[in-house]
Motif scaffolding. Sequence first.
Motif, PDB file in Angstrom:
ATOM      1  N   ILE A   5       0.864  -1.329  -0.030  1.00 51.69           N
ATOM      2  CA  ILE A   5       0.041   0.108   0.029  1.00 51.69           C
ATOM      3  C   ILE A   5       1.017   1.244   0.099  1.00 51.69           C
ATOM      4  N   SER A   6       0.563   2.220  -0.728  1.00 51.75           N
ATOM      5  CA  SER A   6       1.273   3.636  -0.729  1.00 51.75           C
ATOM      6  C   SER A   6       0.518   4.430   0.141  1.00 51.75           C
ATOM      7  N   VAL A   7       1.588   5.301   0.948  1.00 54.63           N
ATOM      8  CA  VAL A   7       0.702   6.075   1.949  1.00 54.63           C
ATOM      9  C   VAL A   7       1.596   7.447   1.744  1.00 54.63           C
ATOM     10  N   MET A   8       0.601   8.461   1.579  1.00 55.36           N
ATOM     11  CA  MET A   8       1.435   9.863   1.369  1.00 55.36           C
ATOM     12  C   MET A   8       0.589  10.998   2.448  1.00 55.36           C
ATOM     13  N   GLY A   9       1.418  12.081   2.675  1.00 51.81           N
ATOM     14  CA  GLY A   9       1.022  13.221   3.569  1.00 51.81           C
ATOM     15  C   GLY A   9       1.000  14.532   3.205  1.00 51.81           C
ATOM     16  N   PHE A  10       0.907  15.463   4.057  1.00 56.91           N
ATOM     17  CA  PHE A  10       1.144  17.057   3.468  1.00 56.91           C
ATOM     18  C   PHE A  10       1.731  17.734   4.413  1.00 56.91           C
ATOM     19  N   ASP A  11       2.664  18.280   4.046  1.00 59.15           N
ATOM     20  CA  ASP A  11       3.518  19.477   4.892  1.00 59.15           C
ATOM     21  C   ASP A  11       4.705  19.203   4.800  1.00 59.15           C
ATOM     22  N   ASP A  12       5.448  18.008   4.537  1.00 62.68           N
ATOM     23  CA  ASP A  12       6.685  17.683   4.759  1.00 62.68           C
ATOM     24  C   ASP A  12       7.415  18.361   6.164  1.00 62.68           C
ATOM     25  N   ILE A  13       6.956  17.762   7.312  1.00 59.56           N
ATOM     26  CA  ILE A  13       7.647  18.102   8.580  1.00 59.56           C
ATOM     27  C   ILE A  13       8.581  17.426   8.740  1.00 59.56           C
ATOM     28  N   ASP A  14       9.727  17.911   9.734  1.00 61.07           N
ATOM     29  CA  ASP A  14      11.194  17.384   9.976  1.00 61.07           C
ATOM     30  C   ASP A  14      11.143  15.869   9.872  1.00 61.07           C
ATOM     31  N   ILE A  15      10.291  15.277  10.625  1.00 58.50           N
ATOM     32  CA  ILE A  15      10.249  13.769  10.676  1.00 58.50           C
ATOM     33  C   ILE A  15      10.217  13.044   9.325  1.00 58.50           C
ATOM     34  N   ALA A  16       9.471  13.843   8.437  1.00 57.41           N
ATOM     35  CA  ALA A  16       9.117  13.124   7.507  1.00 57.41           C
ATOM     36  C   ALA A  16      10.092  12.347   6.415  1.00 57.41           C
TER      37      ALA A  16
END
Lengths: 335, 335
Positions: free
Chosen positions: B268-279
Amino acid sequence: MEKVTIKDVAREAGVSISTVSNALNDVDVLNPETKSHVLKVAKQLNYVPNLNGKLLRNGKTKMLGFFTTSVSGPYFYKLVESMSRECDRLGYGLNVFVTKDKQVIMSNILGRRVDGVIIYEELRVDEEEIAAMVKDKIKAVFLDRPLKNDTMGSVIFDSFEAGYEATKYLISLGHKKIAYISGVDEMYDSVQRREGYLAALRQYQLPTKEEYIIQGYFEEESTYNAIKSLVHLSSDKMPDAFLAGNDLSAIGCIQALKSHGYEVPLDISVMGFDDIDIAQYFSPPLTTVRNQIARQGILAINHLVRMIQKKEKGEMMKLAGELVVRGSSQVKIDR
Amino acid sequence: MEKVTIKDVAREAGVSISTVSNALNDVDVLNPETKSHVLKVAKQLNYVPNLNGKLLRNGKTKMLGFFTTSVSGPYFYKLVESMSRECDRLGYGLNVFVTKDKQVIMSNILGRRVDGVIIYEELRVDEEEIAAMVKDKIKAVFLDRPLKNDTMGSVIFDSFEAGYEATKYLISLGHKKIAYISGVDEMYDSVQRREGYLAALRQYQLPTKEEYIIQGYFEEESTYNAIKSLVHLSSDKMPDAFLAGNDLSAIGCIQALKSHGYEVPLDISVMGFDDIDIAQYFSPPLTTVRNQIARQGILAINHLVRMIQKKEKGEMMKLAGELVVRGSSQVKIDR
DNA sequence: CATTGCAATGAAAACGCTTTTATGTTAATT
DNA sequence: AATTAACATAAAAGCGTTTTCATTGCAATG
């Protein structure tokens, strides 16, 4: 609704300016009827006191200043957020100045735009200049250096203890060749952590080799490169544990080790300091020493406010770190 | 060195107060000799102008206010740091108020302690109150909602576009059953991202199922739990990609999937928004859409200052996100 | 009845500065 | 020599408050 002043309220209510002021500030000398009438009129006119007038008059700005040069990272927001909240709670506002310009600093401090200041880390104000500030009765709390006199205090982390405890922990895992990845030599925390590290080694009669102190500059990349130039060591000379000056440095260290086939923590334990957000999400999750940054902010603000309001003298407070054990360290396995 | 005022300088230099003022403010009406003499005396006395007097007189505080309720995380420091620097560059100071207390807000705004304000996110000031502020000539820039009139502007992220592009990207990888993990329904960004997501699905004629929109509340834990209650689905009903409302949510999602034996991005692919440091440090590193937070801060401050100084009208600016492809997404593999 | 005391309110000063207006001096013009 | 212009500086007003001190009216006291 143009700017409405106390004068307008006075005229509209048919009383004098001083009566309005007394009514608004709850000074108990007025006929209750007069008072409530004035308040009604004030509300009706949407009157809001001009703070500048107020300030000029009574010399207090109800503002605290946070002065710092370049700051970034989690430290910053945790600090600012906690201080800001605490200010709010105590009826103050917080002025944040990120600047290296001494002119800005001085004019804001001495120009009495703030009642007191918090000063953080890299801001290298010369000692004489600090003295100059102080003479002028501004109260200050430092977050980066131990300091204490009548008008200045500090809230710092006990980095010596942290370095000492961290090293002791690594020793307790059975590690004998422990390297320290140093931060920036001008910084108090960096130096103290190293001293704590050395003290622990000495206590347990482990060798304190020159080449086991590596320059990492508190940065991921610098550390990465520094470690890279180490990995050619024969395995018996290679450290079996790294104590990095901070978490970022620990991350750089682990990346470098990984890229040369070492497994962390199987082959080598690595730990850092600070417990930044990334620490728990990194793979492996970092063992580290947590600093209670929010607590530091809260203590600093409270101390500052007490100095201002209750004329307390400056104090020096040391906050203990907290060992957080995660996946980047484990008992030494000989194989 | 007790507090030295312009009056002291005047006395010491043997001239009038106005002459001192003119000398200090570089008003070119004085005899050069007088001027330099006055400046010399001023320096010698360590004179620093009291800003409050100055402000009261000319009605400008040279301070901008940043008002927000609870804020935390990387967004906050990136914003505050960039705004603070920009303020410094433009000769302003930045007042940070983290508060929900409307009284504090109003008295600081209307009390003219700041020349203009930046308002961020969760601060739900009622529209009428905003109107009240505005009438009183305070300029404002919002960071969380699209808005634009004579005295108010906004700098926001184009979250619709971001949601749209992210979804298109997942579709381009061959995913067909794409779920969206929703944030907080009251927030502009959350809603816009979802709308963008839906628009992309429609455009590519993919089904927009009700059950493929999951409440994650922008939090790691909530998302973790929400996903947990999904994993019992038969594999043909299980989404083959998750678009999380933000990075934290994406992390929670991945943790939940992992704990049930799914591999990301293999299964499964997962993605998010923001690109926080942790990313970038998370494992797998997150594919996400980066928002240029520092840029938002800089634009907001500049816009605000232009509104104040050049009487410009409010504008609405939209910043485009930037797709950052990392390890948490990959081409769909049927197996 | 004159004085005192008290309660309520108003007038005015002060905070530190900028700016407008006034004043005094010297040089230029008629 | 008388008027004007130009220059340099001083005086004073005003920004919006708070606070000290004065004033007023009236009841209580001697």
